[in-house]
Design a protein around this motif. Structure first.
Motif, PDB file in Angstrom:
ATOM      1  N   ASN A  57       0.821  -1.190   0.000  1.00  0.00           N
ATOM      2  CA  ASN A  57       0.000   0.000   0.000  1.00  0.00           C
ATOM      3  C   ASN A  57       0.869   1.259   0.000  1.00  0.00           C
ATOM      4  OD1 ASN A  57      -1.845   2.097   1.406  1.00  0.00           O
ATOM      5  ND2 ASN A  57      -3.205   0.460   0.797  1.00  0.00           N
ATOM      6  N   LEU A  81      -0.879   7.748  -4.685  1.00  0.00           N
ATOM      7  CA  LEU A  81      -2.326   7.841  -4.462  1.00  0.00           C
ATOM      8  C   LEU A  81      -3.087   6.830  -5.301  1.00  0.00           C
ATOM      9  CD1 LEU A  81      -3.077  11.630  -3.966  1.00  0.00           C
ATOM     10  CD2 LEU A  81      -2.807   9.818  -2.286  1.00  0.00           C
ATOM     11  N   ARG A  84      -2.713   3.496  -3.653  1.00  0.00           N
ATOM     12  CA  ARG A  84      -3.525   3.364  -2.433  1.00  0.00           C
ATOM     13  C   ARG A  84      -5.000   3.248  -2.763  1.00  0.00           C
ATOM     14  NH1 ARG A  84      -0.028   7.532   1.158  1.00  0.00           N
ATOM     15  NH2 ARG A  84       1.620   6.041   1.631  1.00  0.00           N
ATOM     16  N   PHE A 109     -14.744   9.230   3.653  1.00  0.00           N
ATOM     17  CA  PHE A 109     -13.408   9.815   3.812  1.00  0.00           C
ATOM     18  C   PHE A 109     -12.485   9.534   2.626  1.00  0.00           C
ATOM     19  CE2 PHE A 109      -9.053   9.735   5.621  1.00  0.00           C
ATOM     20  CZ  PHE A 109      -8.970  11.051   6.039  1.00  0.00           C
ATOM     21  N   GLU A 112     -13.636  11.302  -0.586  1.00  0.00           N
ATOM     22  CA  GLU A 112     -13.402  12.746  -0.427  1.00  0.00           C
ATOM     23  C   GLU A 112     -11.940  13.073  -0.712  1.00  0.00           C
ATOM     24  OE1 GLU A 112     -16.688  14.047   2.980  1.00  0.00           O
ATOM     25  OE2 GLU A 112     -14.668  13.521   3.587  1.00  0.00           O
ATOM     26  N   ASN A 113     -11.058  12.204  -0.230  1.00  0.00           N
ATOM     27  CA  ASN A 113      -9.637  12.433  -0.475  1.00  0.00           C
ATOM     28  C   ASN A 113      -9.283  12.298  -1.945  1.00  0.00           C
ATOM     29  OD1 ASN A 113      -9.093  12.874   2.212  1.00  0.00           O
ATOM     30  ND2 ASN A 113      -8.665  10.724   2.628  1.00  0.00           N
ATOM     31  N   MET A 161     -13.740   3.450  -2.247  1.00  0.00           N
ATOM     32  CA  MET A 161     -12.677   3.920  -3.137  1.00  0.00           C
ATOM     33  C   MET A 161     -12.597   3.057  -4.392  1.00  0.00           C
ATOM     34  SD  MET A 161      -9.610   5.310  -0.760  1.00  0.00           S
ATOM     35  CE  MET A 161      -9.008   3.767  -0.164  1.00  0.00           C
TER      36      MET A 161
ATOM     37  N   MET B 222      -5.329   6.669   7.802  1.00  0.00           N
ATOM     38  CA  MET B 222      -5.731   7.814   6.983  1.00  0.00           C
ATOM     39  C   MET B 222      -4.897   7.882   5.710  1.00  0.00           C
ATOM     40  SD  MET B 222      -6.334  10.647   9.941  1.00  0.00           S
ATOM     41  CE  MET B 222      -6.569  12.052   8.867  1.00  0.00           C
ATOM     42  N   GLU B 223      -3.602   7.632   5.853  1.00  0.00           N
ATOM     43  CA  GLU B 223      -2.732   7.624   4.672  1.00  0.00           C
ATOM     44  C   GLU B 223      -3.153   6.535   3.703  1.00  0.00           C
ATOM     45  OE1 GLU B 223       1.638   8.129   4.260  1.00  0.00           O
ATOM     46  OE2 GLU B 223       1.502   8.120   6.448  1.00  0.00           O
ATOM     47  N   ALA B 224      -3.485   5.371   4.255  1.00  0.00           N
ATOM     48  CA  ALA B 224      -3.882   4.250   3.401  1.00  0.00           C
ATOM     49  C   ALA B 224      -5.144   4.582   2.620  1.00  0.00           C
ATOM     50  CB  ALA B 224      -4.097   2.997   4.241  1.00  0.00           C
ATOM     51  N   ARG B 225      -5.934   5.534   3.156  1.00  0.00           N
ATOM     52  CA  ARG B 225      -7.150   5.917   2.436  1.00  0.00           C
ATOM     53  C   ARG B 225      -6.924   7.208   1.670  1.00  0.00           C
ATOM     54  NH1 ARG B 225     -11.486   5.086   7.035  1.00  0.00           N
ATOM     55  NH2 ARG B 225     -13.017   5.835   5.541  1.00  0.00           N
ATOM     56  N   CYS B 226      -5.688   7.380   1.201  1.00  0.00           N
ATOM     57  CA  CYS B 226      -5.351   8.458   0.259  1.00  0.00           C
ATOM     58  C   CYS B 226      -5.421   9.852   0.868  1.00  0.00           C
ATOM     59  CB  CYS B 226      -6.224   8.420  -0.995  1.00  0.00           C
ATOM     60  SG  CYS B 226      -6.008   6.938  -1.958  1.00  0.00           S
ATOM     61  N   TYR B 227      -5.382   9.982   2.181  1.00  0.00           N
ATOM     62  CA  TYR B 227      -5.415  11.321   2.762  1.00  0.00           C
ATOM     63  C   TYR B 227      -4.085  12.011   2.505  1.00  0.00           C
ATOM     64  CZ  TYR B 227      -5.862  15.138   6.063  1.00  0.00           C
ATOM     65  OH  TYR B 227      -5.931  16.388   6.632  1.00  0.00           O
ATOM     66  N   SER B 228      -4.145  13.225   1.970  1.00  0.00           N
ATOM     67  CA  SER B 228      -2.889  13.959   1.764  1.00  0.00           C
ATOM     68  C   SER B 228      -3.157  15.437   1.974  1.00  0.00           C
ATOM     69  CB  SER B 228      -2.334  13.682   0.367  1.00  0.00           C
ATOM     70  OG  SER B 228      -3.328  13.938  -0.609  1.00  0.00           O
ATOM     71  N   GLY B 232      -7.395  19.597  -2.842  1.00  0.00           N
ATOM     72  CA  GLY B 232      -8.025  18.673  -3.776  1.00  0.00           C
ATOM     73  C   GLY B 232      -9.077  17.792  -3.131  1.00  0.00           C
ATOM     74  N   ARG B 233      -9.394  18.061  -1.858  1.00  0.00           N
ATOM     75  CA  ARG B 233     -10.394  17.261  -1.161  1.00  0.00           C
ATOM     76  C   ARG B 233     -11.787  17.777  -1.463  1.00  0.00           C
ATOM     77  NH1 ARG B 233     -11.869  15.940   4.218  1.00  0.00           N
ATOM     78  NH2 ARG B 233     -11.881  13.703   4.127  1.00  0.00           N
TER      79      ARG B 233
END
Lengths: 285, 275
Positions: A57, A81, A84, A109, A112-113, A161, B222-228, B232-233
């Motif tokens: 990941n 990205l 992931r 979440f 949204e990201n 996702m 959070m990182e694993a769910r593409c949080y950056s 762009g959110r």
């Protein structure tokens, strides 16, 4: 879907002090996980299985070798990205991976990201919550849910996702039997949809459902094969520091007494069927 | 032990007030609080109280919930009331030994008490009708112009909402540690304050360690769910002002004007107890 090419992971243990030798979590590991397959990654604590999961990941980068997810190198910053999004991850502790105080906001979440349009997020969130069977709890707080339900919220968050692969990093380890079987049921459904599943687990009963089992020991691959092949080799599982599924243990004991049970008998159900089929005189009606 | 504390005081109901944009509610509450300081007489407070009651009625939050907001400030209320009542010089109304109550003192005491009450009630309407998460979202959006100046508004709002999310988790964690330490013979109940505080150390240290572990886990998830970060959110519930918000804004402006005009004595209403 996922390729490990000579992957090594070494890191200094925290608090180990100066001069401590680095720990080798993975040592020149190579394997390929085909698209749409269900692979169980097993091994005792410290065998490197969680490190392997994090490498898939891009949460951790290998110190040697490369990890490719759908052809993209995890060390490529531009692809992180995408990787992931394609390879979602469900973690062990249901409490520590939920971000929001409302179920549906938490599921949203990830999308949204990704910067999706609100209507598209809404569609995906609803679909994911229905698939995970938590749609009727969508406005509740995760604190009101059981461990198994929380874990299904986490799975819905990953599903939203729309990943091609989901990695379960000991996702059933902290659940009660009901929660565990709910998560396993989820995995079976994912498999029917063609999602690649990587299941990291201590429970051999769960691993027995996979297409293939990959055993890790001290950072190296000890063996790889179908559950029937793996459980047929005596001592392989105990060498890895693991325990055979109960059904296989019973099967082996029956074999010692002369019963000729085939290798494909791996779970309680097929064992019961074999017994009923071969010793009908002992099984009432 | 401490499981059942309720945090945040959101009152679940689907009223017009609940549905207003959180940004507007924050702005409205702010305007209301500021306007209270313009009030110069009891009629002005009457207007404010009437308007607030109207909002509370529409919001369907039971009055006893609003009154509950008084409890934590009871002491301060009584204290300021008594101090103002007894210590201000002026025309004597009543005297008994060294205790004198002046006309000015009585006026000031009533004023301060009413103002404090109206402040607390007004603010509690905001928290009763807005989910903590919407509040942090609202604050994020209101403060977002500041991000151009380098203020990390998204990060601050994210921290606030995560803090809210993890309060129950940490409460549960504390409870678990306290029970574990009790089982080992810890004593949290006897001794003086200092001693009790010292006895809490075996709870606080593991709690901090656990909090850091949770933070680490959560950061990874959070990182694993593409949080950056915030760039762009998008949001599942984007905030949009509607007609409802416009109507509410008009009413707010009307309220502000009313209070202001009354404070200048320009309304055809008497000024009672003018300060």
């Amino acid at each position: 879907m996922i390729d490990f090419n000579g992957v090594s992971c070494r890191y200094k243990r925290e608090y180990a002090g100066e001069g401590a030798l680095p720990v080798t979590a993975l040592d020149d590991v190579s394997f390929h996980i085909p698209r749409g397959s269900f692979i169980a990654l097993v091994g005792r604590n410290g065998s490197g299985k969680s490190t392997a999961a994090r490498c898939m990941n891009a949460l951790q980068l290998p110190s040697g070798g490369t990890v490719l997810v759908d052809g993209a190198d995890t060390s490529d910053d531009e692809m992180v990205l995408t990787i992931r999004q394609k390879a979602g991850m469900v973690f062990q502790n249901p409490d520590n991976q939920l971000v929001s105080s409302v179920v549906e906001d938490d599921v949203a979440f990830g999308p949204e990201n990704l910067g999706l349009h609100p209507d598209e997020i809404r569609k995906r969130v609803d679909r994911a919550m229905k698939a995970a069977g938590i749609y009727d709890r969508r406005l509740d707080s995760p604190d009101e849910l059981s461990g198994g339900q929380k874990q299904r919220v986490a799975i819905a968050g990953v599903l939203a996702m729309e990943p091609e692969c989901i990695i379960f990093d000991e996702a059933t380890a902290m659940l009660d039997p009901a929660g565990r079987s709910a998560v396993m049921e989820m995995i079976r459904r994912l498999r029917e949809r063609g999602t690649t599943v990587v299941l990291i687990t201590h429970f051999m009963e769960e691993a027995a459902e996979a297409d293939e089992i990959l055993i890790l020991k001290e950072g190296k691959i000890l063996s790889r094969g179908t559950p029937a092949e793996i459980f047929a080799v005596p001592d392989l599982i105990s060498e890895a520091g693991l325990d055979l599924p109960a059904a296989v243990k019973i099967r082996n004991l029956l074999r010692q007494r002369g019963a000729d049970i085939p290798d494909r008998v791996l779970d309680i159900k097929s064992l019961a069927e074999w017994i009923a089929g071969n010793c009908p005189e002992n099984v009432p009606g | 032990m401490i499981r059942n504390i309720t945090l945040g005081q959101y009152y679940q109901y689907d009223s017009v007030i609940h549905r207003l944009d959180p940004r507007l509610k924050i702005f409205g509450t702010f305007l209301y609080l500021v306007m209270l300081f313009f009030v110069k007489d009891l009629v002005g407070y009457g207007i404010a109280a009437l308007c607030l009651s109207g909002v509370i009625l529409v919001s369907r939050v039971p009055f006893r919930f609003i009154l509950r907001g008084m409890r934590p400030i009871m002491f301060i209320l009584a204290f300021t009331f008594l101090l103002n009542l007894l210590l201000l010089p002026g025309t004597v109304l009543w005297q008994a030994g060294p205790v004198t109550v002046t006309h000015e003192g009585l006026k000031q005491a009533v004023f301060i008490t009413v103002r404090l009450l109206l402040l607390v009630f007004g603010a509690s309407v905001l928290t009763y009708t807005t989910k903590p998460m919407s509040l942090t979202d609202g604050f994020e959006r209101i403060l977002s112009p500041l991000s151009k100046l380098g203020v990390r508004t998204h990060e601050i709002a994210m921290m606030m909402s995560i803090a809210l999310r993890f309060i129950p988790t940490l409460v549960g964690e504390t409870d678990k540690i306290m029970k574990a330490q009790l089982a080992r013979g810890a004593d949290f109940e006897s001794g003086n304050l200092l001693r009790r505080a010292r006895n809490m150390i075996p709870v606080l240290v593991p709690l901090f360690v656990n909090a850091f572990r949770i933070a680490q886990d959560l950061a990874m998830a959070m990182e694993a769910r593409c949080y950056s970060g915030g760039r762009g959110r998008t949001r599942l519930h984007p905030m949009r002002y509607g007609m409802r918000d416009l109507a509410a804004l008009m009413m707010l402006i009307l309220f502000a004007v009313l209070i202001f005009v009354q404070s200048r004595g320009m309304l055809p209403l008497p000024m009672i107890w003018k300060i």
